[in-house]
Write an enzyme that holds these catalytic residues in place. Structure first.
Site: not given
Ligand code: PGA
Length: 251
Positions: A9, A11, A95, A97, A167, A173, A213
């Site tokens: 992803n 983003k 997601h 976010e 997630e 992140g 992560s």
């Molecule tokens: P990350 O993001 O691997 O940077 O933690 C995962 C995601 O948001 O799908």
């Protein structure tokens, strides 16, 4: 057997040129990967060009969101059929976010998932608890509500086009991964819930990805868990080498 999925992803990162350069670097690194589906999710504006760049390779294309209507007076939205037209086979929906910053709810996730499936896309439907919810022992009830709402009204046949991503929001992140055991216990909870809500064969077949992560050094432990069928990778998918290393978890 469930075919593992490693999805990147991206983003809100990378121009069209940077996106094309990244997949061009990635292509030879994952060309010999066997028994894993590799997916990348660039920004909307790069989809079509990335689609051209990955033609004939084993990399698949996802969008990061979609709308639930196919056309109409909906300024700023992008329809699932248009994502297909741009070369996508997958779309990420719900997601955290989007839930956190853009008002996405289980109801809108559900509408989007249904529209994506109707357009022939595979929907990667995301769920996950906040840190406060985990700390107050609400993880399972939060996940149950999200799964029930996000997947409401789907048929067993629809599940051929559903991938679930667990997630935990506190792991996204932050560099804090859920432990293998913490992830596994939620994954098996989701699979047993799907068995109750739909049926056992749907539950046995649905891929459940972990996200939060994921890095080259923790992917093997996660993937060794019986109910973890892949990873949704953010930060470590923005460079070809770590992402290719994650996609090579089984070699
Ligand atoms: P990350 O993001 O691997 O940077 O933690 C995962 C995601 O948001 O799908």
């Amino acid at each position: 057997m469930r075919m593992p999925v490693i999805a990147g992803n991206w983003k809100l990162f990378k121009t069209i040129g940077e996106s094309v350069a990244l997949v061009n670097e990635l292509k030879p690194l994952v060309a010999n990967n066997k028994g894993v589906e590799v997916v990348v999710a660039p920004v909307f504006t790069a989809l079509s060009r990335v689609s051209d760049a990955i033609a004939g390779s084993n990399i698949k294309l996802a969008a990061q969101d979609c709308f639930w209507e196919e056309e109409g007076a909906f300024t700023g939205e992008v329809a699932p059929g248009l994502l297909k037209d741009a070369g996508c086979s997958h779309v990420i929906i719900g997601h955290s976010e989007r839930r956190q910053y853009f008002g996405e709810t289980d109801l809108t996730v559900n509408k989007k998932a249904k529209a994506a499936i109707a357009a022939g896309l595979s929907a990667i439907v995301c769920v996950g608890e906040l840190l406060a919810e985990r700390e107050s022992n609400q993880t399972f009830s939060v996940i149950e509500t999200q799964i029930k709402g996000s997947l409401a009204g789907l048929t067993a046949d629809d599940f051929a086009k559903i991938v679930i991503a667990y997630e935990p929001v506190w792991a996204i992140g932050t560099g804090k991964t859920a432990s293998d055991a913490q992830a596994q216990e939620v994954h098996i909870f989701i699979r047993q819930l799907i068995a109750r809500l739909f049926n056992q064969s749907v539950a046995d077949a649905v891929r459940i990805l972990y996200g939060g992560s994921v890095k080259p050094d923790n992917v093997k432990g996660l993937m060794a868990q019986p109910d973890i069928d892949g990873a949704l990778v953010g930060g470590a998918s923005l460079k070809a080498e770590p992402f290719a290393a994650i996609a090579a978890f089984n070699v």
